[in-house]
Enzyme design. Structure first.
Site, PDB file in Angstrom:
ATOM      1  N   ALA A   1       0.861  -1.181   0.000  1.00 43.56           N
ATOM      2  CA  ALA A   1       0.000   0.000   0.000  1.00 43.56           C
ATOM      3  C   ALA A   1       0.899   1.233   0.000  1.00 43.56           C
ATOM      4  O   ALA A   1       2.057   1.164   0.423  1.00 43.56           O
ATOM      5  CB  ALA A   1      -0.897  -0.014   1.234  1.00 43.56           C
TER       6      ALA A   1
ATOM      7  N   GLY B   1       0.666  -5.074   0.907  1.00 41.22           N
ATOM      8  CA  GLY B   1      -0.545  -5.181   0.092  1.00 41.22           C
ATOM      9  C   GLY B   1      -0.279  -5.817  -1.265  1.00 41.22           C
ATOM     10  O   GLY B   1      -1.174  -6.422  -1.859  1.00 41.22           O
TER      11      GLY B   1
ATOM     12  N   GLU C   1      -0.412  -9.395  -0.627  1.00 42.96           N
ATOM     13  CA  GLU C   1      -1.820  -9.724  -0.355  1.00 42.96           C
ATOM     14  C   GLU C   1      -2.638  -9.753  -1.643  1.00 42.96           C
ATOM     15  O   GLU C   1      -3.509 -10.598  -1.818  1.00 42.96           O
ATOM     16  CB  GLU C   1      -2.399  -8.704   0.645  1.00 42.96           C
TER      17      GLU C   1
ATOM     18  N   GLU D   1       4.976  -5.089   6.956  1.00 44.40           N
ATOM     19  CA  GLU D   1       4.254  -4.029   7.681  1.00 44.40           C
ATOM     20  C   GLU D   1       4.797  -3.828   9.094  1.00 44.40           C
ATOM     21  O   GLU D   1       4.793  -2.722   9.618  1.00 44.40           O
ATOM     22  CB  GLU D   1       2.754  -4.378   7.757  1.00 44.40           C
TER      23      GLU D   1
HETATM   24  C1  HXC Z   1       4.961   4.375  -1.303  1.00 49.00           C
HETATM   25  C2  HXC Z   1       6.872   3.421  -2.136  1.00 49.00           C
HETATM   26  C3  HXC Z   1       6.534   2.167  -1.569  1.00 49.00           C
HETATM   27  C4  HXC Z   1       5.296   2.085  -0.844  1.00 49.00           C
HETATM   28  C5  HXC Z   1       8.411   1.943  -2.577  1.00 49.00           C
HETATM   29  N1  HXC Z   1       8.049   3.232  -2.759  1.00 49.00           N
HETATM   30  N2  HXC Z   1       7.516   1.280  -1.863  1.00 49.00           N
HETATM   31  N3  HXC Z   1       6.097   4.502  -2.013  1.00 49.00           N
HETATM   32  N4  HXC Z   1       4.573   3.220  -0.741  1.00 49.00           N
HETATM   33  N5  HXC Z   1       4.860   0.951  -0.312  1.00 49.00           N
HETATM   34  C6  HXC Z   1       8.761   4.279  -3.479  1.00 49.00           C
HETATM   35  C7  HXC Z   1       9.967   4.788  -2.705  1.00 49.00           C
HETATM   36  O1  HXC Z   1       9.604   5.726  -1.741  1.00 49.00           O
HETATM   37  C8  HXC Z   1      10.816   5.381  -3.819  1.00 49.00           C
HETATM   38  O2  HXC Z   1      10.282   6.643  -4.179  1.00 49.00           O
HETATM   39  C9  HXC Z   1      10.529   4.444  -4.979  1.00 49.00           C
HETATM   40  O3  HXC Z   1       9.303   3.776  -4.677  1.00 49.00           O
HETATM   41  C10 HXC Z   1      11.614   3.381  -5.149  1.00 49.00           C
HETATM   42  O4  HXC Z   1      11.796   2.718  -3.899  1.00 49.00           O
HETATM   43  P1  HXC Z   1      13.230   2.593  -3.154  1.00 49.00           P
HETATM   44  O5  HXC Z   1      12.926   2.377  -1.708  1.00 49.00           O
HETATM   45  O6  HXC Z   1      14.107   3.718  -3.530  1.00 49.00           O
HETATM   46  O7  HXC Z   1      13.791   1.264  -3.822  1.00 49.00           O
HETATM   47  P2  HXC Z   1      14.743   0.155  -3.176  1.00 49.00           P
HETATM   48  O8  HXC Z   1      15.855   0.812  -2.414  1.00 49.00           O
HETATM   49  O9  HXC Z   1      15.078  -0.758  -4.303  1.00 49.00           O
HETATM   50  O10 HXC Z   1      13.833  -0.605  -2.122  1.00 49.00           O
HETATM   51  C11 HXC Z   1      12.714  -1.305  -2.587  1.00 49.00           C
HETATM   52  C12 HXC Z   1      11.824  -1.753  -1.381  1.00 49.00           C
HETATM   53  C13 HXC Z   1      11.501  -0.492  -0.524  1.00 49.00           C
HETATM   54  C14 HXC Z   1      12.590  -2.777  -0.521  1.00 49.00           C
HETATM   55  C15 HXC Z   1      10.588  -2.394  -1.943  1.00 49.00           C
HETATM   56  O11 HXC Z   1      10.983   0.538  -1.381  1.00 49.00           O
HETATM   57  C16 HXC Z   1      10.487  -0.760   0.542  1.00 49.00           C
HETATM   58  O12 HXC Z   1      10.797  -1.276   1.611  1.00 49.00           O
HETATM   59  N6  HXC Z   1       9.219  -0.333   0.284  1.00 49.00           N
HETATM   60  C17 HXC Z   1       8.171  -0.449   1.265  1.00 49.00           C
HETATM   61  C18 HXC Z   1       7.682  -1.864   1.396  1.00 49.00           C
HETATM   62  C19 HXC Z   1       6.604  -1.986   2.460  1.00 49.00           C
HETATM   63  O13 HXC Z   1       6.813  -1.655   3.636  1.00 49.00           O
HETATM   64  N7  HXC Z   1       5.412  -2.424   2.058  1.00 49.00           N
HETATM   65  C20 HXC Z   1       4.270  -2.524   2.959  1.00 49.00           C
HETATM   66  C21 HXC Z   1       3.459  -1.242   2.979  1.00 49.00           C
HETATM   67  S1  HXC Z   1       2.142  -1.298   4.127  1.00 49.00           S
HETATM   68  P3  HXC Z   1      11.172   7.990  -4.043  1.00 49.00           P
HETATM   69  O14 HXC Z   1      10.254   9.044  -4.583  1.00 49.00           O
HETATM   70  O15 HXC Z   1      11.477   8.151  -2.613  1.00 49.00           O
HETATM   71  O16 HXC Z   1      12.376   7.725  -4.912  1.00 49.00           O
HETATM   72  C22 HXC Z   1       0.966  -2.258   3.382  1.00 49.00           C
HETATM   73  C23 HXC Z   1      -0.265  -2.473   4.187  1.00 49.00           C
HETATM   74  C24 HXC Z   1      -1.316  -3.124   3.356  1.00 49.00           C
HETATM   75  O17 HXC Z   1       1.131  -2.716   2.315  1.00 49.00           O
HETATM   76  C25 HXC Z   1      -2.673  -2.793   3.903  1.00 49.00           C
HETATM   77  C26 HXC Z   1      -3.746  -3.113   2.935  1.00 49.00           C
HETATM   78  C27 HXC Z   1      -3.815  -2.360   1.669  1.00 49.00           C
END
Ligand code: HXC
Length: 257
Positions: free
Chosen positions: A65, A108, A111, A131
């Site tokens: 998400a 997400g 999921e 998460e």
């Molecule tokens: C918003 C995101 C994002 C996310 C990545 N980006 N994941 N933006 N929400 N979930 C954005 C980053 O901010 C960045 O933008 C760009 O995408 C590239 O990501 P990087 O982090 O620079 O890439 P990398 O170093 O290769 O790392 C990749 C990654 C990391 C390991 C996937 O991005 C990451 O940990 N993302 C979050 C994963 C996460 O926590 N997912 C769960 C979310 S909560 P900028 O503009 O800064 O360059 C969830 C709850 C679900 O899903 C509930 C129901 C819907």
């Protein structure tokens, strides 16, 4: 559609939906999920489509998400937003949906892949429910579907640590049905979709409903539904065609009637 790309007939009777926010690693925001829901509901009603593939790009299926859009929200904001009603509508789609996953399928994104009926993975795919690392927990079925898919202990490990697993591990635990080189994951999903699309769409729909019920109910109730759906296939021309073709030693031609 802005945040997804839909090709109704990517292959005969097979639709392809590509998540298309590459800069944000296909982070799932309400607009993207709304577009996905609208397309799936439309394709579900289209008789010329018998199987649907959802994919991202090589780097990411979806990294979860959209954290940036969620970060400042209150619990009541989230409640009023009611984003999961969109997910609930997607869950009701009757046609088979295959997730073709390459790169990140996190939070997400994992999921969403698990809400599909099958996952085909590229060797580069990584699955996880991270998460916990941002102070929350899965909210779109992760604690339930991952546990059912990989078992309690592995699900606990992934959900409590936020660790990722590789495509190979996902395959070992039964999360992905197949792992192929990255150049082939979409083609592999298309091959699978075409194989399913050649079956009776009525039988496919009734079978999907019965398999899904096994996750949701007690054995007795599941068996009752399966039996009713089994009987119901005998009301279709496709069942007559399928069995006649077997007896006559020819290939069946299923019309969805
Ligand atoms: C918003 C995101 C994002 C996310 C990545 N980006 N994941 N933006 N929400 N979930 C954005 C980053 O901010 C960045 O933008 C760009 O995408 C590239 O990501 P990087 O982090 O620079 O890439 P990398 O170093 O290769 O790392 C990749 C990654 C990391 C390991 C996937 O991005 C990451 O940990 N993302 C979050 C994963 C996460 O926590 N997912 C769960 C979310 S909560 P900028 O503009 O800064 O360059 C969830 C709850 C679900 O899903 C509930 C129901 C819907």
């Amino acid at each position: 559609m802005e945040l997804i790309k839909v090709t109704d007939h990517y292959a005969p009777a097979v639709a392809l939906i590509e998540l298309n926010r590459p800069k944000e690693l296909n982070a799932l925001n309400p607009q993207l999920m709304g577009e996905l829901r609208d397309s799936l509901v439309r394709l579900d009603k289209d008789d010329t489509v018998r199987a649907i593939i959802i994919t991202g790009n090589e780097r990411a299926f979806a990294a979860g998400a959209d954290i940036k859009q969620m970060a400042d929200k209150s619990a009541i904001d989230m409640l009023v937003l009611d984003q999961f009603s969109t997910w609930d509508q997607i869950r009701k789609v009757k046609k088979p949906i295959i997730a073709a996953v390459s790169g990140f399928a996190l939070g997400g994104g994992c999921e969403l892949a698990m809400m599909c009926d099958m996952i085909v993975a590229s060797e580069t795919a990584q699955f996880g429910q991270p998460e916990i690392k941002i102070g929350t927990i899965p909210g779109a079925g992760g604690t339930q579907r991952l546990t059912r898919a990989v078992g309690k202990a592995k699900a606990m490990e992934l959900i409590l640590t936020g660790r990722f697993i590789s495509a190979q591990e996902a395959h070992f635990y039964g999360l992905a049905i197949k792992v192929v080189p990255v150049e082939m994951y979409l083609q592999e999903a298309v091959t699978l979709a075409k194989e399913i699309a050649a079956m009776s769409p009525i039988a496919v729909q009734l079978a999907k409903e019965a398999v899904n019920r096994s996750f949701e109910t007690h054995l007795d109730e599941g068996l009752t539904l399966e039996r009713k759906n089994f009987y119901l296939t005998f009301a279709s021309q496709d069942q007559k065609e399928g069995m006649a073709a077997f007896v006559e030693k020819r290939k069946p031609e299923f019309k969805g009637k």
